[in-house]
Design an enzyme around this catalytic site. Sequence first.
Site, mmCIF file in Angstrom:
data_model
loop_
_atom_site.group_PDB
_atom_site.id
_atom_site.type_symbol
_atom_site.label_atom_id
_atom_site.label_comp_id
_atom_site.label_asym_id
_atom_site.label_seq_id
_atom_site.Cartn_x
_atom_site.Cartn_y
_atom_site.Cartn_z
ATOM 1 N N PRO A 1 48.035 34.537 40.983
ATOM 2 C CA PRO A 1 48.419 33.590 39.939
ATOM 3 C C PRO A 1 49.912 33.288 39.878
ATOM 4 O O PRO A 1 50.307 32.272 39.304
ATOM 5 C CB PRO A 1 47.967 34.297 38.653
ATOM 6 C CG PRO A 1 48.069 35.745 38.982
ATOM 7 C CD PRO A 1 47.667 35.856 40.426
ATOM 8 N N TYR B 1 39.537 47.145 48.111
ATOM 9 C CA TYR B 1 40.883 47.636 47.863
ATOM 10 C C TYR B 1 40.915 49.139 48.135
ATOM 11 O O TYR B 1 40.663 49.957 47.260
ATOM 12 C CB TYR B 1 41.323 47.356 46.425
ATOM 13 C CG TYR B 1 41.206 45.908 46.005
ATOM 14 C CD1 TYR B 1 41.119 44.875 46.939
ATOM 15 C CD2 TYR B 1 41.170 45.561 44.654
ATOM 16 C CE1 TYR B 1 41.001 43.560 46.546
ATOM 17 C CE2 TYR B 1 41.058 44.242 44.256
ATOM 18 C CZ TYR B 1 40.970 43.243 45.203
ATOM 19 O OH TYR B 1 40.848 41.934 44.805
#
Length: 280
Positions: free
Chosen positions: A205, A58
């Site tokens: 999610p 990231y």
Amino acid sequence: MTVASGTFRIGGEIGVRRLGFGAMRLPNEHGAPREASIAVLRRAVELGVTLIDTAFMYGWGANEELLAEALYPYPEDVLIATKVAIEQSAPGAEAQINGRPEFLRDQVEQALRRLRTERIELLQMHRLDPKVPLADQLGVLRELQDDGKIGHIGLSEVTVDELAEARRTVDVASVQNRYNLLDREHESVLDACAAAGIAFLPWRPVHPAASADTAEIAAVAAELDATAAQIALAWLLARSPVVVPIPGTASIAHLEENVAAGGLRLSDEQWRRLDGIGAR
């Protein structure tokens, strides 16, 4: 089904609230975007989030540095988890999996420096390298664990067989696979984690459940005066006590919405209706 978010003990030792935060979406560049990212991270901790997930990939280390700038010295109850085994051979080049022991050792040392800590409590393999024996990849992490530089070891995007093989070399504390209300590809992995008491950290999610034109999700959301994203998180929390979702956002408003999902209660009937969507 009166399941609140509650807590889960990573590796049987470190208690975290069952709604974590994924830092992947936070802008790392300097100026106003970085200040906004720092504000989101600090607000997450204020709201009681105790598990924050990052990775070298990231921003190629920039996200880890961002977390340290925002939260160091870390509150005692906050667990920072990061990931290794991905490299970028040159600026702009595609990410590559690298599980060579010497590379993993160096990545851990660099992560310790960027995070300003002497120990990474949860160090996860971002991907397993098919070109390197699994025992070699995990063996070096076990050595670093013995040296006190790693607390617990986790995996990401693994199969049931890979998880079983890994557990012959190390104690696996967590698995981070893609999983949500509308994407059950790794259902068997979640079941294996539940049977072994291993934390299952579903990435992505919320999406695509939050944007899907699904009448059942919309109906349950209306019944509970909630958003589709909150319903997706509530379903995950009720799916198994080992599930620790890590929704990510760069918005404080969305962060607060996600955290509030921990207080939702799905009835048995509502959970079954939602569960049936992914089974179709």
